[in-house]
Scaffold this motif. Structure first.
Motif, PDB file in Angstrom:
ATOM      1  N   THR A   2       0.842  -1.192   0.000  1.00 45.16           N
ATOM      2  CA  THR A   2       0.000   0.000   0.000  1.00 45.16           C
ATOM      3  C   THR A   2       0.880   1.246   0.000  1.00 45.16           C
ATOM      4  O   THR A   2       2.100   1.165   0.042  1.00 45.16           O
ATOM      5  CB  THR A   2      -0.964  -0.023   1.210  1.00 45.16           C
ATOM      6  OG1 THR A   2      -1.913   1.019   1.050  1.00 45.16           O
ATOM      7  CG2 THR A   2      -0.226   0.132   2.521  1.00 45.16           C
ATOM      8  N   ALA A   4       1.207   5.476   1.539  1.00 47.33           N
ATOM      9  CA  ALA A   4       0.818   6.268   2.708  1.00 47.33           C
ATOM     10  C   ALA A   4       1.230   7.716   2.551  1.00 47.33           C
ATOM     11  O   ALA A   4       2.131   8.053   1.769  1.00 47.33           O
ATOM     12  CB  ALA A   4       1.473   5.692   3.968  1.00 47.33           C
ATOM     13  N   HIS A  40      -7.560   8.940   2.228  1.00 49.18           N
ATOM     14  CA  HIS A  40      -8.190   7.618   2.276  1.00 49.18           C
ATOM     15  C   HIS A  40      -8.973   7.323   1.001  1.00 49.18           C
ATOM     16  O   HIS A  40      -8.907   6.197   0.482  1.00 49.18           O
ATOM     17  CB  HIS A  40      -9.089   7.500   3.502  1.00 49.18           C
ATOM     18  CG  HIS A  40      -8.328   7.341   4.773  1.00 49.18           C
ATOM     19  ND1 HIS A  40      -8.718   7.915   5.958  1.00 49.18           N
ATOM     20  CD2 HIS A  40      -7.188   6.671   5.057  1.00 49.18           C
ATOM     21  CE1 HIS A  40      -7.852   7.598   6.905  1.00 49.18           C
ATOM     22  NE2 HIS A  40      -6.909   6.853   6.378  1.00 49.18           N
ATOM     23  N   LEU A  45      -2.874   5.452   3.224  1.00 52.60           N
ATOM     24  CA  LEU A  45      -2.968   5.461   4.680  1.00 52.60           C
ATOM     25  C   LEU A  45      -2.514   6.833   5.174  1.00 52.60           C
ATOM     26  O   LEU A  45      -1.680   7.484   4.538  1.00 52.60           O
ATOM     27  CB  LEU A  45      -2.061   4.390   5.288  1.00 52.60           C
ATOM     28  CG  LEU A  45      -2.377   2.942   4.969  1.00 52.60           C
ATOM     29  CD1 LEU A  45      -1.312   2.033   5.587  1.00 52.60           C
ATOM     30  CD2 LEU A  45      -3.754   2.567   5.467  1.00 52.60           C
ATOM     31  N   ASP A  84      -4.629   6.389  10.556  1.00 60.37           N
ATOM     32  CA  ASP A  84      -4.454   4.935  10.581  1.00 60.37           C
ATOM     33  C   ASP A  84      -3.498   4.481  11.677  1.00 60.37           C
ATOM     34  O   ASP A  84      -3.679   3.391  12.229  1.00 60.37           O
ATOM     35  CB  ASP A  84      -3.976   4.443   9.213  1.00 60.37           C
ATOM     36  CG  ASP A  84      -5.045   4.673   8.157  1.00 60.37           C
ATOM     37  OD1 ASP A  84      -6.071   3.982   8.203  1.00 60.37           O
ATOM     38  OD2 ASP A  84      -4.854   5.569   7.309  1.00 60.37           O
ATOM     39  N   TYR A 116       2.913  -1.915   8.033  1.00 66.72           N
ATOM     40  CA  TYR A 116       1.724  -1.772   7.184  1.00 66.72           C
ATOM     41  C   TYR A 116       1.978  -2.123   5.715  1.00 66.72           C
ATOM     42  O   TYR A 116       1.128  -1.870   4.877  1.00 66.72           O
ATOM     43  CB  TYR A 116       1.161  -0.350   7.296  1.00 66.72           C
ATOM     44  CG  TYR A 116       0.560  -0.095   8.657  1.00 66.72           C
ATOM     45  CD1 TYR A 116      -0.741  -0.477   8.949  1.00 66.72           C
ATOM     46  CD2 TYR A 116       1.316   0.503   9.661  1.00 66.72           C
ATOM     47  CE1 TYR A 116      -1.286  -0.266  10.203  1.00 66.72           C
ATOM     48  CE2 TYR A 116       0.775   0.719  10.924  1.00 66.72           C
ATOM     49  CZ  TYR A 116      -0.520   0.332  11.183  1.00 66.72           C
ATOM     50  OH  TYR A 116      -1.055   0.539  12.425  1.00 66.72           O
TER      51      TYR A 116
END
Length: 183
Positions: A2, A4, A40, A45, A84, A116
């Motif tokens: 992911t 961020a 988001h 994140l 988060d 994460y």
């Protein structure tokens, strides 16, 4: 994996208060919740990375940091937003010795990336100090932004010309970064 947005806390999400440790003094900067919601919605994140040297200096305890984070979370939730994760460094080299987590070191960002599964080269950082910018670069973030809130306003008023994008506030930084990703 992911991606961020790493956010400094004081001066970026909430108004700068020297050694903030009283939750009652936590006040969001206008637009912070909207920025986090936009992150988001775009699949990022929102991870807070904050130096908290007041612990090392004996000004407050780690429980006070957690209480402030709880209050910030409450304030954001009132506007439908959520961070988060909160990462903090309670060290200061003059009091506890060197560490790898205190910005400008990238330790908090690297720890968040490991926890994460974050792709740092697709992520970005928004901060109000040069140490924030340096940490983002050291971690390998795709972009770093200095905001003209908190200590960023003082740096810019003193004539500093950073070698990174400058945004009025967190919302403007997020809007700029995400608009560049859409091109």
């Amino acid at each position: 994996m992911t991606k961020a947005c790493f956010l400094d806390r004081d001066g970026v999400i909430n108004e700068e208060v020297n050694y903030l440790h009283d939750p009652a003094k936590a006040v969001l900067i206008p637009g912070a919740a909207a920025a986090i919601n936009r992150l988001h919605a775009a699949g990022y994140l929102a991870i807070v990375v904050t130096n908290q040297a007041g612990v090392a200096k004996g000004l407050y305890e780690e429980k006070d940091i957690r209480a402030v984070h709880d209050r910030i979370a409450e304030l954001l939730a009132a506007d439908g937003a959520e961070v988060d994760a909160f990462f903090y460094c309670p060290h200061h080299p003059d009091y506890t010795g060197a560490c790898g987590c205190r910005k400008p070191s990238p330790g908090m960002l690297l720890a968040a990336a490991a926890q994460y599964d974050i792709e740092l080269d697709k992520s970005f950082l928004v901060g109000d100090r040069l140490s924030d910018i340096e940490a983002g670069r050291a971690a390998g973030c795709q972009a770093v932004y200095l905001v003209a809130t908190g200590y960023g306003a003082e740096l810019l008023a003193a004539g500093m010309q950073p070698d990174c994008p400058v945004a009025d506030d967190l919302k403007a930084a997020v809007d700029d970064f995400l608009s560049r990703q859409e091109k």
